[in-house]
Scaffold this motif. Structure first.
Motif, PDB file in Angstrom:
ATOM      1  N   GLN A   1      -2.986  -8.949  -2.127  1.00 52.75           N
ATOM      2  CA  GLN A   1      -1.901  -8.978  -3.096  1.00 52.75           C
ATOM      3  C   GLN A   1      -0.973 -10.162  -2.901  1.00 52.75           C
ATOM      4  O   GLN A   1      -0.144 -10.438  -3.781  1.00 52.75           O
ATOM      5  N   VAL A   2      -1.067 -10.825  -1.771  1.00 53.41           N
ATOM      6  CA  VAL A   2      -0.269 -12.006  -1.489  1.00 53.41           C
ATOM      7  C   VAL A   2      -1.194 -13.155  -1.152  1.00 53.41           C
ATOM      8  O   VAL A   2      -2.159 -12.989  -0.400  1.00 53.41           O
ATOM      9  N   ILE A  31      10.893 -12.215   1.234  1.00 55.86           N
ATOM     10  CA  ILE A  31      10.303 -13.118   2.211  1.00 55.86           C
ATOM     11  C   ILE A  31      11.324 -13.388   3.300  1.00 55.86           C
ATOM     12  O   ILE A  31      12.465 -13.747   3.010  1.00 55.86           O
ATOM     13  N   ASN A  32      10.894 -13.219   4.523  1.00 56.05           N
ATOM     14  CA  ASN A  32      11.767 -13.517   5.649  1.00 56.05           C
ATOM     15  C   ASN A  32      11.512 -14.947   6.132  1.00 56.05           C
ATOM     16  O   ASN A  32      11.816 -15.894   5.417  1.00 56.05           O
ATOM     17  N   ASP A  33      10.949 -15.083   7.317  1.00 58.08           N
ATOM     18  CA  ASP A  33      10.681 -16.421   7.828  1.00 58.08           C
ATOM     19  C   ASP A  33       9.522 -17.074   7.088  1.00 58.08           C
ATOM     20  O   ASP A  33       8.582 -16.417   6.645  1.00 58.08           O
ATOM     21  N   TYR A  96       2.737 -20.385   7.042  1.00 53.62           N
ATOM     22  CA  TYR A  96       2.995 -19.026   7.502  1.00 53.62           C
ATOM     23  C   TYR A  96       4.176 -18.451   6.735  1.00 53.62           C
ATOM     24  O   TYR A  96       5.165 -19.149   6.471  1.00 53.62           O
ATOM     25  N   SER A  97       4.067 -17.178   6.409  1.00 60.26           N
ATOM     26  CA  SER A  97       5.180 -16.516   5.748  1.00 60.26           C
ATOM     27  C   SER A  97       5.184 -15.045   6.104  1.00 60.26           C
ATOM     28  O   SER A  97       4.133 -14.399   6.117  1.00 60.26           O
ATOM     29  N   GLN A  98       6.351 -14.535   6.405  1.00 61.17           N
ATOM     30  CA  GLN A  98       6.533 -13.122   6.671  1.00 61.17           C
ATOM     31  C   GLN A  98       7.069 -12.477   5.397  1.00 61.17           C
ATOM     32  O   GLN A  98       8.194 -12.759   4.974  1.00 61.17           O
ATOM     33  N   ILE A  99       6.264 -11.601   4.809  1.00 64.17           N
ATOM     34  CA  ILE A  99       6.516 -11.120   3.463  1.00 64.17           C
ATOM     35  C   ILE A  99       6.438  -9.602   3.413  1.00 64.17           C
ATOM     36  O   ILE A  99       5.535  -8.998   3.991  1.00 64.17           O
ATOM     37  N   ARG A 100       7.377  -9.009   2.713  1.00 69.89           N
ATOM     38  CA  ARG A 100       7.296  -7.597   2.373  1.00 69.89           C
ATOM     39  C   ARG A 100       6.837  -7.504   0.926  1.00 69.89           C
ATOM     40  O   ARG A 100       7.442  -8.101   0.027  1.00 69.89           O
ATOM     41  N   PHE A 105       7.782  -0.769   3.540  1.00 67.92           N
ATOM     42  CA  PHE A 105       8.946  -1.004   4.372  1.00 67.92           C
ATOM     43  C   PHE A 105       8.803  -2.263   5.210  1.00 67.92           C
ATOM     44  O   PHE A 105       9.737  -3.056   5.322  1.00 67.92           O
ATOM     45  N   ARG A 106       7.641  -2.403   5.826  1.00 68.25           N
ATOM     46  CA  ARG A 106       7.447  -3.457   6.810  1.00 68.25           C
ATOM     47  C   ARG A 106       6.941  -4.743   6.184  1.00 68.25           C
ATOM     48  O   ARG A 106       6.108  -4.722   5.280  1.00 68.25           O
ATOM     49  N   ALA A 107       7.458  -5.834   6.700  1.00 66.63           N
ATOM     50  CA  ALA A 107       6.924  -7.135   6.346  1.00 66.63           C
ATOM     51  C   ALA A 107       5.678  -7.408   7.174  1.00 66.63           C
ATOM     52  O   ALA A 107       5.521  -6.903   8.279  1.00 66.63           O
ATOM     53  N   ALA A 108       4.807  -8.194   6.619  1.00 62.12           N
ATOM     54  CA  ALA A 108       3.585  -8.579   7.295  1.00 62.12           C
ATOM     55  C   ALA A 108       3.453 -10.090   7.299  1.00 62.12           C
ATOM     56  O   ALA A 108       4.064 -10.787   6.479  1.00 62.12           O
ATOM     57  N   ASP A 109       2.661 -10.577   8.225  1.00 64.62           N
ATOM     58  CA  ASP A 109       2.436 -12.013   8.345  1.00 64.62           C
ATOM     59  C   ASP A 109       1.280 -12.444   7.463  1.00 64.62           C
ATOM     60  O   ASP A 109       0.217 -11.826   7.462  1.00 64.62           O
ATOM     61  N   TYR A 110       1.492 -13.518   6.741  1.00 64.55           N
ATOM     62  CA  TYR A 110       0.466 -14.090   5.888  1.00 64.55           C
ATOM     63  C   TYR A 110       0.279 -15.554   6.221  1.00 64.55           C
ATOM     64  O   TYR A 110       1.223 -16.248   6.626  1.00 64.55           O
TER      65      TYR A 110
END
Length: 121
Positions: A1-2, A31-33, A96-100, A105-110
């Motif tokens: 999905q991402v 998106i976080n970091d 790299y992107s940390q995305i929910r 609830f949790r963000a994941a690394d992509y």
């Protein structure tokens, strides 16, 4: 999905510049970091630069003063401006992107697919 789609890699002479772009798409909630890593053959993947959602940045010592990371939150895009490139910068660069996504609830690394940067005369 991402999906993270990178662009901007290529061949450049020492001292030259390149600008990498990475756009995230999909069911993005936040998106976080965001950042860039690189990995050369026979070496471990290393952090190049990161930028937080609040635009705080960190750089590897080897690129500090030469590379600049930035982001456009409206476009879900992170950039890496690379100046004064050296042969030792030659590597595959990964976004790299940390995305929910969605309602999770949790963000994941992509990770992006990687783009080759070659610095050679």
């Amino acid at each position: 999905q991402v999906q993270l789609v990178e662009s901007g890699g290529g061949l450049v002479q020492p001292g030259g510049s390149l600008r990498l772009s990475c756009a995230a798409s999909g069911s993005i909630a936040s998106i976080n970091d965001m950042g860039w890593y690189r990995q050369a053959p026979g070496k471990q993947r290393e952090l190049v630069a990161i930028v937080t959602r609040g635009d705080n940045t960190n750089y590897a010592d080897s690129v500090k003063g030469r590379f600049t990371i930035s982001r456009d939150n409206a476009k879900n895009t992170v950039y890496l401006q690379m100046n004064s490139l050296r042969p030792e910068d030659t590597s595959v660069y990964y976004c790299y992107s940390q995305i929910r996504i969605g309602s999770f609830f949790r963000a994941a690394d992509y990770w992006g697919q990687g783009t080759q940067v070659t610095v050679s005369s």
